[in-house]
Design a protein around this motif. Structure first.
Motif, PDB file in Angstrom:
ATOM      1  N   ASP A 119       0.833  -1.217   0.000  1.00  0.00           N
ATOM      2  CA  ASP A 119       0.000   0.000   0.000  1.00  0.00           C
ATOM      3  C   ASP A 119       0.860   1.257   0.000  1.00  0.00           C
ATOM      4  OD1 ASP A 119      -2.331  -1.439  -0.027  1.00  0.00           O
ATOM      5  OD2 ASP A 119      -2.732  -1.247   2.125  1.00  0.00           O
ATOM      6  N   ASP A 120       1.918   1.262   0.821  1.00  0.00           N
ATOM      7  CA  ASP A 120       2.777   2.446   0.924  1.00  0.00           C
ATOM      8  C   ASP A 120       3.597   2.681  -0.339  1.00  0.00           C
ATOM      9  OD1 ASP A 120       1.836   2.819   3.475  1.00  0.00           O
ATOM     10  OD2 ASP A 120       3.628   2.034   4.480  1.00  0.00           O
ATOM     11  N   ARG A 121       4.134   1.600  -0.902  1.00  0.00           N
ATOM     12  CA  ARG A 121       5.062   1.750  -2.028  1.00  0.00           C
ATOM     13  C   ARG A 121       4.358   1.816  -3.385  1.00  0.00           C
ATOM     14  NH1 ARG A 121       7.501   2.923  -5.508  1.00  0.00           N
ATOM     15  NH2 ARG A 121       9.684   2.594  -6.131  1.00  0.00           N
ATOM     16  N   PHE A 122       3.252   1.074  -3.531  1.00  0.00           N
ATOM     17  CA  PHE A 122       2.616   0.981  -4.847  1.00  0.00           C
ATOM     18  C   PHE A 122       1.176   1.488  -4.867  1.00  0.00           C
ATOM     19  CE2 PHE A 122       5.586  -2.668  -4.345  1.00  0.00           C
ATOM     20  CZ  PHE A 122       6.554  -2.267  -5.268  1.00  0.00           C
ATOM     21  N   GLY A 123       0.760   2.133  -3.791  1.00  0.00           N
ATOM     22  CA  GLY A 123      -0.624   2.575  -3.686  1.00  0.00           C
ATOM     23  C   GLY A 123      -1.066   3.564  -4.741  1.00  0.00           C
ATOM     24  N   TYR A 125      -0.465   3.400  -7.873  1.00  0.00           N
ATOM     25  CA  TYR A 125      -0.678   2.738  -9.159  1.00  0.00           C
ATOM     26  C   TYR A 125      -1.971   1.927  -9.137  1.00  0.00           C
ATOM     27  CZ  TYR A 125       4.336   3.694  -9.629  1.00  0.00           C
ATOM     28  OH  TYR A 125       5.568   4.300  -9.673  1.00  0.00           O
ATOM     29  N   GLN A 126      -2.471   1.625 -10.326  1.00  0.00           N
ATOM     30  CA  GLN A 126      -3.686   0.842 -10.462  1.00  0.00           C
ATOM     31  C   GLN A 126      -3.465  -0.327 -11.414  1.00  0.00           C
ATOM     32  OE1 GLN A 126      -6.502   1.442  -8.679  1.00  0.00           O
ATOM     33  NE2 GLN A 126      -5.453   3.179  -7.720  1.00  0.00           N
ATOM     34  N   GLY A 127      -4.154  -1.447 -11.156  1.00  0.00           N
ATOM     35  CA  GLY A 127      -4.189  -2.572 -12.083  1.00  0.00           C
ATOM     36  C   GLY A 127      -2.834  -3.052 -12.547  1.00  0.00           C
ATOM     37  N   GLY A 128      -2.721  -3.258 -13.871  1.00  0.00           N
ATOM     38  CA  GLY A 128      -1.482  -3.759 -14.436  1.00  0.00           C
ATOM     39  C   GLY A 128      -0.322  -2.810 -14.274  1.00  0.00           C
ATOM     40  N   GLU A 129      -0.606  -1.527 -14.182  1.00  0.00           N
ATOM     41  CA  GLU A 129       0.452  -0.547 -13.929  1.00  0.00           C
ATOM     42  C   GLU A 129       1.108  -0.833 -12.582  1.00  0.00           C
ATOM     43  OE1 GLU A 129       0.946   4.317 -14.074  1.00  0.00           O
ATOM     44  OE2 GLU A 129      -0.933   3.441 -13.335  1.00  0.00           O
ATOM     45  N   LYS A 130       0.293  -1.261 -11.611  1.00  0.00           N
ATOM     46  CA  LYS A 130       0.823  -1.616 -10.292  1.00  0.00           C
ATOM     47  C   LYS A 130       1.676  -2.881 -10.383  1.00  0.00           C
ATOM     48  CE  LYS A 130      -1.650  -0.917  -6.659  1.00  0.00           C
ATOM     49  NZ  LYS A 130      -2.675  -0.962  -5.558  1.00  0.00           N
ATOM     50  N   VAL A 131       1.211  -3.856 -11.147  1.00  0.00           N
ATOM     51  CA  VAL A 131       1.974  -5.085 -11.333  1.00  0.00           C
ATOM     52  C   VAL A 131       3.337  -4.781 -11.953  1.00  0.00           C
ATOM     53  CG1 VAL A 131       2.084  -7.259 -12.614  1.00  0.00           C
ATOM     54  CG2 VAL A 131      -0.052  -6.572 -11.503  1.00  0.00           C
ATOM     55  N   ALA A 132       3.367  -3.949 -12.982  1.00  0.00           N
ATOM     56  CA  ALA A 132       4.628  -3.585 -13.632  1.00  0.00           C
ATOM     57  C   ALA A 132       5.557  -2.862 -12.660  1.00  0.00           C
ATOM     58  CB  ALA A 132       4.350  -2.720 -14.855  1.00  0.00           C
ATOM     59  N   ALA A 133       4.992  -1.995 -11.833  1.00  0.00           N
ATOM     60  CA  ALA A 133       5.804  -1.270 -10.853  1.00  0.00           C
ATOM     61  C   ALA A 133       6.398  -2.237  -9.829  1.00  0.00           C
ATOM     62  CB  ALA A 133       4.958  -0.205 -10.154  1.00  0.00           C
ATOM     63  N   MET A 134       5.627  -3.224  -9.419  1.00  0.00           N
ATOM     64  CA  MET A 134       6.131  -4.243  -8.489  1.00  0.00           C
ATOM     65  C   MET A 134       7.257  -5.039  -9.120  1.00  0.00           C
ATOM     66  SD  MET A 134       2.490  -5.759  -7.163  1.00  0.00           S
ATOM     67  CE  MET A 134       1.355  -4.839  -6.110  1.00  0.00           C
ATOM     68  N   HIS A 171       8.140 -15.771  -5.871  1.00  0.00           N
ATOM     69  CA  HIS A 171       7.367 -15.778  -4.632  1.00  0.00           C
ATOM     70  C   HIS A 171       7.086 -14.357  -4.134  1.00  0.00           C
ATOM     71  CE1 HIS A 171       8.526 -20.173  -3.427  1.00  0.00           C
ATOM     72  NE2 HIS A 171       7.446 -20.125  -4.172  1.00  0.00           N
ATOM     73  N   VAL A 172       8.067 -13.483  -4.229  1.00  0.00           N
ATOM     74  CA  VAL A 172       7.852 -12.103  -3.787  1.00  0.00           C
ATOM     75  C   VAL A 172       6.857 -11.407  -4.718  1.00  0.00           C
ATOM     76  CG1 VAL A 172       8.929  -9.855  -3.394  1.00  0.00           C
ATOM     77  CG2 VAL A 172      10.114 -11.939  -2.694  1.00  0.00           C
ATOM     78  N   MET A 173       7.016 -11.602  -6.033  1.00  0.00           N
ATOM     79  CA  MET A 173       6.090 -10.997  -6.993  1.00  0.00           C
ATOM     80  C   MET A 173       4.659 -11.463  -6.740  1.00  0.00           C
ATOM     81  SD  MET A 173       5.877  -8.993  -9.698  1.00  0.00           S
ATOM     82  CE  MET A 173       4.169  -8.486  -9.568  1.00  0.00           C
ATOM     83  N   ILE A 174       4.494 -12.741  -6.500  1.00  0.00           N
ATOM     84  CA  ILE A 174       3.167 -13.308  -6.217  1.00  0.00           C
ATOM     85  C   ILE A 174       2.587 -12.707  -4.938  1.00  0.00           C
ATOM     86  CG2 ILE A 174       1.983 -15.430  -5.521  1.00  0.00           C
ATOM     87  CD1 ILE A 174       4.022 -16.889  -7.420  1.00  0.00           C
ATOM     88  N   SER A 175       3.408 -12.605  -3.919  1.00  0.00           N
ATOM     89  CA  SER A 175       2.937 -12.064  -2.636  1.00  0.00           C
ATOM     90  C   SER A 175       2.526 -10.606  -2.759  1.00  0.00           C
ATOM     91  CB  SER A 175       4.034 -12.210  -1.571  1.00  0.00           C
ATOM     92  OG  SER A 175       4.363 -13.568  -1.373  1.00  0.00           O
ATOM     93  N   PHE A 176       3.308  -9.820  -3.483  1.00  0.00           N
ATOM     94  CA  PHE A 176       2.953  -8.416  -3.710  1.00  0.00           C
ATOM     95  C   PHE A 176       1.604  -8.310  -4.419  1.00  0.00           C
ATOM     96  CE2 PHE A 176       7.439  -6.232  -3.822  1.00  0.00           C
ATOM     97  CZ  PHE A 176       7.582  -6.506  -2.480  1.00  0.00           C
ATOM     98  N   ALA A 177       1.433  -9.090  -5.495  1.00  0.00           N
ATOM     99  CA  ALA A 177       0.190  -9.012  -6.268  1.00  0.00           C
ATOM    100  C   ALA A 177      -1.008  -9.422  -5.413  1.00  0.00           C
ATOM    101  CB  ALA A 177       0.289  -9.903  -7.509  1.00  0.00           C
TER     102      ALA A 177
END
Length: 266
Positions: A119-123, A125-134, A171-177
């Motif tokens: 929430d703090d780092r990627f809040g 962004y929205q949708g796929g834009e958030k995924v790309a940022a992660m 695993h980290v990417m999955i957890s973030f999403a």
């Protein structure tokens, strides 16, 4: 362009032991298996069974003593690849049943522990834009380093250490999403360009289908940057690495060696 795969691995069993293998390219619409050959050491029992979500197959084996697996295949990948940054997120109540289990925590992916950071780092962004940022954040802040993790390493461990191998990045990417309530699953795969050559792992996220408004589709995301989604050959999928290991033994075993070669042909 066809992808050639050559895999070999061997291990020892000191007594009759059940084991589960998953190493063959999955026969699914997005990839066509042109030819393949599997050689297994003789065993007391060998049986093929469907894998997770019917993507690929697992092989049940009961064997004793030295055991070896050799596998070759040529696969044509026909996957539709989209730029995830341009895709919308589906609201949770619009998710189909097949995607629901992939928003929950699993053995290696503690999404609940990632909510505050996400929430703090990627809040913003929205949708796929958030995924790309992660994905880009992981690529920029983690070091790919063999030998820094093992079968007990979780996404939270990797997040703290900021280093690991493809399994850990996934695993980290999955957890973030999942922390952002975007379904994400683990994909075991083969891909040319992976260094060092080995079984590879990527994440797959469920976002709005670019060709079907209101529908959803799975999109490959590789935070290591090594696998091209258009050239990635899926073996199987799961909640995390525990669901789709190429070798799971239900007893004591000693792993000897493995080799993986993945090349483009033509």
């Amino acid at each position: 362009m066809p992808i050639d795969i050559k895999t070999s691995f061997a291990f020892d069993l000191d007594r009759p032991t059940d084991l589960l293998l998953q190493f063959q390219a999955a026969a699914i619409p997005e990839q066509h298996i042109i030819d393949s050959d599997t050689w297994l050491t003789k065993a007391q029992h060998i049986a093929n069974v469907p894998a997770q979500d019917a993507i690929g197959e697992r092989i049940w084996i009961r064997a004793d003593g030295p055991y070896k697996v050799d596998y070759t295949a040529t696969v044509e990948v026909n996957r539709k690849v989209a730029d995830v940054s341009g895709l919308n997120r589906l609201d949770p109540h619009d998710l189909p049943g097949e995607a629901v289990e992939y928003v929950f925590d699993s053995r290696y992916c503690q999404a609940d522990r990632m909510h505050t950071f996400v929430d703090d780092r990627f809040g913003k962004y929205q949708g796929g834009e958030k995924v790309a940022a992660m994905r880009d954040w992981i690529a920029d802040n983690f070091t790919y380093e063999a030998g820094t993790s093992d079968a007990k390493t979780t996404a939270l461990d990797t997040f703290v250490e900021r280093r690991g191998i493809c399994r850990d990045f996934a695993h980290v990417m999955i957890s973030f999403a999942r922390a952002a309530i975007i379904p994400a699953r683990y994909v075991s795969c083969y891909a040319p360009g992976v260094s060092p050559p080995d079984f590879h792992a990527v994440a797959e996220v469920f976002l709005e289908d670019p060709d079907l408004k209101g529908g959803g589709s799975w999109q490959i995301v590789d935070a290591t940057g090594m696998a091209d989604p258009a050239k990635t050959v899926k073996i199987g999928i799961g909640r995390d690495a525990a669901d789709v290991s190429f070798l799971t033994t239900f007893g004591i075993s000693s792993f000897r060696n493995s080799t993986v070669e993945v090349t483009e042909t033509g």
